[in-house]
Design an enzyme around this catalytic site. Structure first.
Site, PDB file in Angstrom:
ATOM      1  N   GLU A 120       4.340 -15.823 -10.182  1.00 34.39           N
ATOM      2  CA  GLU A 120       4.197 -14.751 -11.175  1.00 34.39           C
ATOM      3  C   GLU A 120       2.999 -14.963 -12.090  1.00 34.39           C
ATOM      4  OE1 GLU A 120       7.862 -14.006 -13.270  1.00 34.39           O
ATOM      5  OE2 GLU A 120       8.609 -12.804 -11.604  1.00 34.39           O
ATOM      6  N   GLU A 129      12.144 -11.649  -5.519  1.00 29.18           N
ATOM      7  CA  GLU A 129      13.090 -12.062  -6.553  1.00 29.18           C
ATOM      8  C   GLU A 129      13.722 -10.825  -7.173  1.00 29.18           C
ATOM      9  OE1 GLU A 129      11.861 -14.670  -9.685  1.00 29.18           O
ATOM     10  OE2 GLU A 129      10.431 -15.683  -8.388  1.00 29.18           O
TER      11      GLU A 129
HETATM   12  C1  GLA Z   1      10.855 -14.646 -12.600  1.00 27.80           C
HETATM   13  C2  GLA Z   1      10.426 -16.042 -12.227  1.00 27.80           C
HETATM   14  C3  GLA Z   1      11.595 -16.932 -11.910  1.00 27.80           C
HETATM   15  C4  GLA Z   1      12.693 -16.757 -12.924  1.00 27.80           C
HETATM   16  C5  GLA Z   1      13.079 -15.305 -12.989  1.00 27.80           C
HETATM   17  C6  GLA Z   1      14.202 -15.026 -13.939  1.00 27.80           C
HETATM   18  O1  GLA Z   1      11.090 -13.878 -11.492  1.00 27.80           O
HETATM   19  O2  GLA Z   1       9.554 -16.037 -11.134  1.00 27.80           O
HETATM   20  O3  GLA Z   1      11.143 -18.260 -11.877  1.00 27.80           O
HETATM   21  O4  GLA Z   1      12.260 -17.198 -14.160  1.00 27.80           O
HETATM   22  O5  GLA Z   1      11.964 -14.561 -13.414  1.00 27.80           O
HETATM   23  O6  GLA Z   1      14.494 -13.662 -14.014  1.00 27.80           O
END
Ligand code: GLA
Length: 663
Positions: free
Chosen positions: A150, A305
């Site tokens: 991210e 995710e």
């Molecule tokens: C993001 C991050 C994860 C986690 C999630 C929680 O997607 O990539 O590592 O922190 O948020 O919602």
């Protein structure tokens, strides 16, 4: 061939075995097999465990994890583990920690604590990525590389001295000379004329509004600086494992990164999506972000995710009611995802995300959450044949990151109420409600193949953008405050809509933003009344031959003036109608576009075609009846369904595979 070598749809989540003793790993793989998990993301935040001292690697535990997963039929989306530098690197090189706009250097103790421009940080990530690639190049579990994590989540920009040097190099490449920079930034305003490159700095916190041209270049630079981090790692991975796809997980409709540019550097687009169960617009916002992901490379993507239930980072983290996790997952599949993945597999015992939901919750297997995980795994297997199916959209919404950055410059616009995400949603929502498939597209792209193209806003508009729009042969709609500035954020000569003037046949004399709560009426030529909020314009249209007025303002200082115009196939809207539906319906009819389920879709039901499969998703808390346009089989239940009415239970869905027509 799908996104990876794994057949069918992907199902799984982030897996953090380093947070658990090894005996738990064995239970994990047993339960993964039970749920039908075929892919997990591993090692995202593992740098400090993989390289505990400079150049000293401890791969043993990860070897065992990968072997165990492989032995149990689970493939791995292997992170390069570079998302968080380890303490030794930070203490040895405190200068790699990011600095905020006020000049504060941020401390270790969270994650993503790095300056994107730091050569020390970049070199260390490349070393680790190489070590990972060489270690696991032949490992049979390796299905995909997951670079960092991210980008821009916590650290979208850094204002340190190293970033300043990198910014100057970037500016020199773009503007060639200091004269070029002074001209592009309009430094004659407010006495900012630079006489030496060393005087040029990032737009740190200043006494008043910062030069918006400087800010625009800063946003371009900050997106590019992070992209350079990604590309440095990707180059190594491609060198060592040329056949393994490389991705980094995107963050839905995110302002900070120009995803058009980023997606070109990826093999597979992956996204992290966290629609808020408490938000009544969650489904439509998610659909927009999924359509963006599908459009970035115009191919299937992967939801890498999502939350099985509540997240832990909102002020109030509302869980998902029974059925909502399944429905949200099916929605991603409907919009082109080739799988459903979660954060995370096993709920954490400690750390800031211990209250974040997981596929396997604290309570273990005797829980609703686990039962829903098992049931979803089974649904995903039933839909395996959907993998790879593509969507054909006849409508495109234009989205340009540079224009977005320019539009949302703080403290220097006619109104700070024009927010691009909202402008996109104002068109996307009614299209979505009509079951109309929508692509997103950048303004310079060849738009042939679409019947209707909508540019909700093109604040920054270049001659190339205008040429691409002029070459488009279908119906075009351009929203207000478009064609205002050039690539340097300088107002086009003669005013808006600048290079779009011939195409649209209008001239804007004055912006007339509306204070909150104030409305302006407008009336179409057939007598339909609409209300505009937030924005109106004093428009000249009659002076251009061939421009028709489709609606006029009624009342107030704009009374009788044109509000909506059309020249040829191009419509211009000088305001933001509260409900653009009547205008949209005319445009869809003129363009010959119909929604997949025809008219009369119940309010909470989403209809979405992917390839030949028709997804019908009831987001409502009550039953809803939909008319099936054709007979077929519901892949979720195996039921044969005739054409005609079908009732969906609350939060239920049908994935219709049409019956092949007999010749
Ligand atoms: C993001 C991050 C994860 C986690 C999630 C929680 O997607 O990539 O590592 O922190 O948020 O919602």
């Amino acid at each position: 061939m799908g996104l990876t070598r794994i057949p069918g749809l992907l199902f799984g989540g982030d897996y953090n075995p380093e947070q658990w003793p090894e005996e738990v790993w064995r239970e994990d793989v047993r339960l993964m097999a039970e749920a039908g998990v075929n892919l997990v993301t591993v090692a995202v935040f593992s740098w400090s465990r993989l390289e505990p001292a400079p150049g000293v690697y401890e791969f043993g535990w990860l070897d065992r994890v990968l072997d165990l997963l492989h032995a149990n039929g689970v493939a791995v989306d292997l992170a390069t583990a570079t998302a968080t530098p380890p303490p030794w690197l930070v203490r040895e090189h405190p200068e790699i920690q990011p600095v905020d706009a006020a000049g504060t250097r941020l401390e270790f103790g969270s994650r993503q604590g790095y300056c994107p421009s730091s050569p020390v940080f970049r070199a260390a990530t490349v070393r680790l990525a190489r070590a990972m690639a060489e270690r696991y190049r032949e490992h049979p579990a390796l299905a995909m590389w997951h670079v960092s994590n991210e980008y821009a989540d916590h650290t979208a920009e850094c204002f340190c001295a190293e970033s300043a040097r990198d910014f100057r190099r970037w500016l020199q490449a773009r503007h060639r000379s200091l004269d070029g920079l002074n001209a592009a930034w309009g430094t004659s305003c407010w006495g900012q004329h630079y006489t030496d490159w060393t005087q040029v700095e990032p737009p740190r916190k200043a006494p008043g509004p910062v030069n918006p041209a400087q800010l625009l270049d800063w946003r371009r630079f900050s997106s590019d600086a992070l992209l350079a981090c990604f590309e440095a790692e990707r180059a190594v991975l491609k060198e060592v494992t040329p056949d393994v796809p490389v991705t980094t997980n995107f963050m839905s409709v995110l302002r900070d990164l120009d995803y058009w540019k980023w997606a070109e550097c990826e093999d597979v687009v992956t996204d992290d999506a966290y629609p808020d169960p408490a938000d009544p617009r969650a489904a439509v916002k998610a659909a927009l972000s999924y359509d963006l992901m599908r459009s970035l490379k115009r191919q299937p993507w992967l939801l890498l995710e999502s939350a099985p239930s509540a997240v832990s980072w909102r002020p109030v983290n509302v869980p998902k009611d029974p059925g909502v996790m399944r429905l949200h997952s099916l929605q991603a599949l409907a919009h082109g995802s080739d799988g459903v993945m979660f954060f995370q597999w096993r709920q954490a015992k400690y750390g800031p995300e211990k209250f974040h939901s997981a596929m396997l919750p604290h309570g273990g297997t005797a829980t609703r959450r686990w039962r829903e995980t098992l049931a979803l795994g089974a649904d995903v297997r039933r839909l395996a044949e959907v993998a790879g199916a593509t969507t054909r959209a006849e409508v495109a919404l234009l989205l340009d990151w540079e224009s977005w950055w320019g539009l949302e410059a703080p403290e220097s616009m006619p109104s700070d109420r024009l927010r691009l995400h909202e402008l996109l949603l104002s068109w996307y929502a009614p299209l979505h409600a009509r079951g109309v498939a929508v692509d997103l597209a950048p303004p310079g792209r060849d738009l042939s193949g679409y019947r209707l193209v909508i540019a909700p806003n093109l604040y920054l508009c270049t001659a190339e953008h205008a040429a691409a729009l002029a070459a488009f042969e279908g119906r075009l709609v351009v929203g207000p405050f478009s064609g205002v500035v050039d690539a340097a954020d300088q107002v086009h000569d003669g005013g808006a809509p600048g290079p779009l003037r011939d195409l649209l046949g209008v001239r804007v004399e004055e912006w007339r933003p509306l204070p909150d709560g104030v409305t302006q009426e407008l009336v179409t030529t057939d007598g339909t009344r609409l209300l505009a909020r937030t924005w109106t314009e004093w428009l000249d249209a009659e002076e251009t031959e061939g421009t028709d007025v489709l609606a006029r303002y009624r009342g107030g200082p704009l009374h009788g003036r044109p509000a909506v115009t059309r020249r040829g196939a191009a419509t211009y809207l000088s305001c933001l109608p509260e409900d653009p539906a009547p205008l949209l319906d005319d445009l869809l009819t003129a363009a010959g576009v119909t929604g997949v389920a025809g008219a009369g879709l119940p309010a909470d039901v989403e209809a979405c075609r992917r390839g030949r499969y028709l997804f019908l998703l009831n987001h409502g808390a009550g039953p809803a009846t939909v008319t099936l346009p054709e007979p077929g089989t519901d892949l979720l239940t195996g039921r044969a369904l005739p054409a005609g009415p079908v009732t969906l239970g609350p939060r239920d869905a049908v994935v219709l595979k049409p019956r092949p027509t007999t010749p």
